[in-house]
Design a protein around this motif. Structure first.
Motif, PDB file in Angstrom:
ATOM      1  N   ARG A 187       0.832  -1.198   0.000  1.00  0.00           N
ATOM      2  CA  ARG A 187       0.000   0.000   0.000  1.00  0.00           C
ATOM      3  C   ARG A 187       0.873   1.258   0.000  1.00  0.00           C
ATOM      4  N   ALA A 188       1.952   1.243   0.762  1.00  0.00           N
ATOM      5  CA  ALA A 188       2.835   2.416   0.807  1.00  0.00           C
ATOM      6  C   ALA A 188       3.379   2.737  -0.585  1.00  0.00           C
ATOM      7  N   TYR A 189       3.650   1.716  -1.387  1.00  0.00           N
ATOM      8  CA  TYR A 189       4.128   1.941  -2.753  1.00  0.00           C
ATOM      9  C   TYR A 189       3.017   2.575  -3.595  1.00  0.00           C
ATOM     10  N   ARG A 190       1.819   2.049  -3.439  1.00  0.00           N
ATOM     11  CA  ARG A 190       0.680   2.605  -4.191  1.00  0.00           C
ATOM     12  C   ARG A 190       0.415   4.045  -3.763  1.00  0.00           C
ATOM     13  N   ASP A 191       0.610   4.322  -2.474  1.00  0.00           N
ATOM     14  CA  ASP A 191       0.423   5.691  -1.985  1.00  0.00           C
ATOM     15  C   ASP A 191       1.430   6.651  -2.612  1.00  0.00           C
ATOM     16  N   VAL A 192       2.660   6.208  -2.815  1.00  0.00           N
ATOM     17  CA  VAL A 192       3.657   7.053  -3.495  1.00  0.00           C
ATOM     18  C   VAL A 192       3.207   7.306  -4.935  1.00  0.00           C
ATOM     19  N   LEU A 193       2.749   6.270  -5.623  1.00  0.00           N
ATOM     20  CA  LEU A 193       2.292   6.432  -7.002  1.00  0.00           C
ATOM     21  C   LEU A 193       1.104   7.381  -7.085  1.00  0.00           C
ATOM     22  N   ARG A 194       0.230   7.341  -6.077  1.00  0.00           N
ATOM     23  CA  ARG A 194      -0.944   8.232  -6.050  1.00  0.00           C
ATOM     24  C   ARG A 194      -0.551   9.699  -5.933  1.00  0.00           C
ATOM     25  N   GLN A 195       0.663   9.987  -5.531  1.00  0.00           N
ATOM     26  CA  GLN A 195       1.127  11.370  -5.415  1.00  0.00           C
ATOM     27  C   GLN A 195       1.481  11.970  -6.777  1.00  0.00           C
ATOM     28  N   GLY A 196       1.432  11.160  -7.832  1.00  0.00           N
ATOM     29  CA  GLY A 196       1.772  11.632  -9.167  1.00  0.00           C
ATOM     30  C   GLY A 196       0.622  12.334  -9.850  1.00  0.00           C
ATOM     31  N   PRO A 197      -0.145  11.620 -10.673  1.00  0.00           N
ATOM     32  CA  PRO A 197      -1.214  12.272 -11.435  1.00  0.00           C
ATOM     33  C   PRO A 197      -2.420  12.591 -10.550  1.00  0.00           C
ATOM     34  N   PRO A 198      -3.294  13.483 -11.017  1.00  0.00           N
ATOM     35  CA  PRO A 198      -4.450  13.865 -10.209  1.00  0.00           C
ATOM     36  C   PRO A 198      -5.439  12.723  -9.984  1.00  0.00           C
ATOM     37  N   ARG A 199      -5.514  11.784 -10.917  1.00  0.00           N
ATOM     38  CA  ARG A 199      -6.413  10.631 -10.766  1.00  0.00           C
ATOM     39  C   ARG A 199      -5.644   9.387 -11.174  1.00  0.00           C
ATOM     40  N   LEU A 200      -5.696   8.356 -10.323  1.00  0.00           N
ATOM     41  CA  LEU A 200      -4.967   7.127 -10.604  1.00  0.00           C
ATOM     42  C   LEU A 200      -5.833   5.935 -10.239  1.00  0.00           C
ATOM     43  N   ASP A 201      -6.026   5.034 -11.199  1.00  0.00           N
ATOM     44  CA  ASP A 201      -6.758   3.790 -10.975  1.00  0.00           C
ATOM     45  C   ASP A 201      -5.764   2.635 -10.948  1.00  0.00           C
ATOM     46  N   PHE A 202      -6.076   1.633 -10.136  1.00  0.00           N
ATOM     47  CA  PHE A 202      -5.249   0.433 -10.051  1.00  0.00           C
ATOM     48  C   PHE A 202      -6.051  -0.775 -10.483  1.00  0.00           C
ATOM     49  N   VAL A 203      -5.378  -1.687 -11.193  1.00  0.00           N
ATOM     50  CA  VAL A 203      -5.943  -2.975 -11.567  1.00  0.00           C
ATOM     51  C   VAL A 203      -4.984  -4.027 -11.034  1.00  0.00           C
ATOM     52  N   LEU A 244      -2.562  -7.099  -0.131  1.00  0.00           N
ATOM     53  CA  LEU A 244      -3.794  -6.963  -0.911  1.00  0.00           C
ATOM     54  C   LEU A 244      -4.433  -5.626  -0.590  1.00  0.00           C
ATOM     55  N   PRO A 245      -5.005  -4.987  -1.596  1.00  0.00           N
ATOM     56  CA  PRO A 245      -5.602  -3.664  -1.395  1.00  0.00           C
ATOM     57  C   PRO A 245      -6.729  -3.689  -0.368  1.00  0.00           C
ATOM     58  N   GLU A 246      -6.789  -2.635   0.414  1.00  0.00           N
ATOM     59  CA  GLU A 246      -7.875  -2.439   1.372  1.00  0.00           C
ATOM     60  C   GLU A 246      -9.078  -1.882   0.619  1.00  0.00           C
ATOM     61  N   PRO A 247     -10.287  -2.067   1.146  1.00  0.00           N
ATOM     62  CA  PRO A 247     -11.483  -1.567   0.449  1.00  0.00           C
ATOM     63  C   PRO A 247     -11.433  -0.069   0.126  1.00  0.00           C
ATOM     64  N   ASP A 248     -10.791   0.731   0.981  1.00  0.00           N
ATOM     65  CA  ASP A 248     -10.749   2.172   0.725  1.00  0.00           C
ATOM     66  C   ASP A 248      -9.823   2.549  -0.428  1.00  0.00           C
ATOM     67  N   GLU A 249      -9.058   1.584  -0.956  1.00  0.00           N
ATOM     68  CA  GLU A 249      -8.173   1.872  -2.076  1.00  0.00           C
ATOM     69  C   GLU A 249      -8.903   1.789  -3.424  1.00  0.00           C
ATOM     70  N   HIS A 250     -10.054   1.170  -3.474  1.00  0.00           N
ATOM     71  CA  HIS A 250     -10.849   1.068  -4.705  1.00  0.00           C
ATOM     72  C   HIS A 250     -10.019   0.519  -5.863  1.00  0.00           C
ATOM     73  N   VAL A 251      -9.438  -0.665  -5.645  1.00  0.00           N
ATOM     74  CA  VAL A 251      -8.624  -1.326  -6.665  1.00  0.00           C
ATOM     75  C   VAL A 251      -9.470  -2.395  -7.354  1.00  0.00           C
ATOM     76  N   LEU A 252      -9.456  -2.396  -8.674  1.00  0.00           N
ATOM     77  CA  LEU A 252     -10.130  -3.429  -9.449  1.00  0.00           C
ATOM     78  C   LEU A 252      -9.252  -4.677  -9.427  1.00  0.00           C
ATOM     79  N   THR A 253      -9.789  -5.793  -8.935  1.00  0.00           N
ATOM     80  CA  THR A 253      -9.039  -7.041  -8.878  1.00  0.00           C
ATOM     81  C   THR A 253      -9.590  -7.993  -9.930  1.00  0.00           C
ATOM     82  N   LEU A 254      -8.687  -8.522 -10.758  1.00  0.00           N
ATOM     83  CA  LEU A 254      -9.053  -9.448 -11.819  1.00  0.00           C
ATOM     84  C   LEU A 254      -8.297 -10.762 -11.639  1.00  0.00           C
ATOM     85  N   ASP A 255      -8.940 -11.860 -12.026  1.00  0.00           N
ATOM     86  CA  ASP A 255      -8.378 -13.202 -11.887  1.00  0.00           C
ATOM     87  C   ASP A 255      -7.319 -13.448 -12.953  1.00  0.00           C
TER      88      ASP A 255
END
Length: 189
Positions: A97-113, A148-159
């Motif tokens: 999550r800490a890595y994803r949080d660093v990435l979120r500091q980049g663009p104004p909107r960021l989605d994760f899959v 694994l992403p927490e619910p508040d991260e709103h990450v799309l998980t695919l199989d």
């Protein structure tokens, strides 16, 4: 430009990180999303300094000290593209999550899959691929690192077991990227 005399209004950019452990299909799916939508593709591994690549090639897992500058460079790359008006899709492990949080500091909107699934499927893929510096022996360390992403991260998980074209289509649909450009344009309503 609308062509009707109105001034052009900048379309907001979209930025997507396709994440998961090595061998999960991040690069295949991210490049597929780029092809389907016109988003600019980048492979996060290409941003690693040579010293990080040498460690991974030798089977040595990277620690956070190796990852922080790399993650900040990725966030800055996405922010720079956003400032230019360019949307992006990035293949990046983003295991914590800490890595994803660093990435979120980049663009104004960021989605994760997140591409996630059975270790056996991923390990089998890793043993088949050639020319990649990440050995299958590091899969266990990546799985142990994965938060694994927490619910508040709103990450799309695919199989990860699904075929790549299904993963691409599911991501484009779920993130509402259809209609931006490319073959899936006809699928948009």
């Amino acid at each position: 430009m609308t062509g009707d005399g109105d001034s052009a209004v900048a379309r907001p950019t979209r930025h997507v990180v396709v994440m998961g452990v090595s061998g999960s299909g991040k690069t295949t799916v991210a490049s597929g999303i780029a092809t389907a939508t016109g988003l600019t593709f980048a492979e996060a591994d290409d941003f690693h300094p040579a010293a990080n690549v040498a460690l991974m090639r030798a089977g040595v897992p990277l620690d956070d000290a190796h990852r922080w500058p790399w993650l900040r460079d990725l966030a800055a790359w996405m922010a720079d593209r956003a400032a230019e008006g360019t949307s992006t899709v990035l293949a990046c492990s983003a295991l914590k999550r800490a890595y994803r949080d660093v990435l979120r500091q980049g663009p104004p909107r960021l989605d994760f899959v997140l591409l996630h699934g059975p270790a056996e499927v991923i390990r089998e893929r890793m043993t088949r691929r050639t020319g990649h510096y990440m050995p299958a022996s590091l899969l266990d360390s990546q799985l142990a690192t994965l938060e694994l992403p927490e619910p508040d991260e709103h990450v799309l998980t695919l199989d990860v077991s699904l075929p790549p074209e299904e993963l691409v289509a599911a991501a484009v649909r779920a993130l509402n990227l259809a209609g931006r450009k490319g073959p899936l344009l006809s699928d948009s309503v």
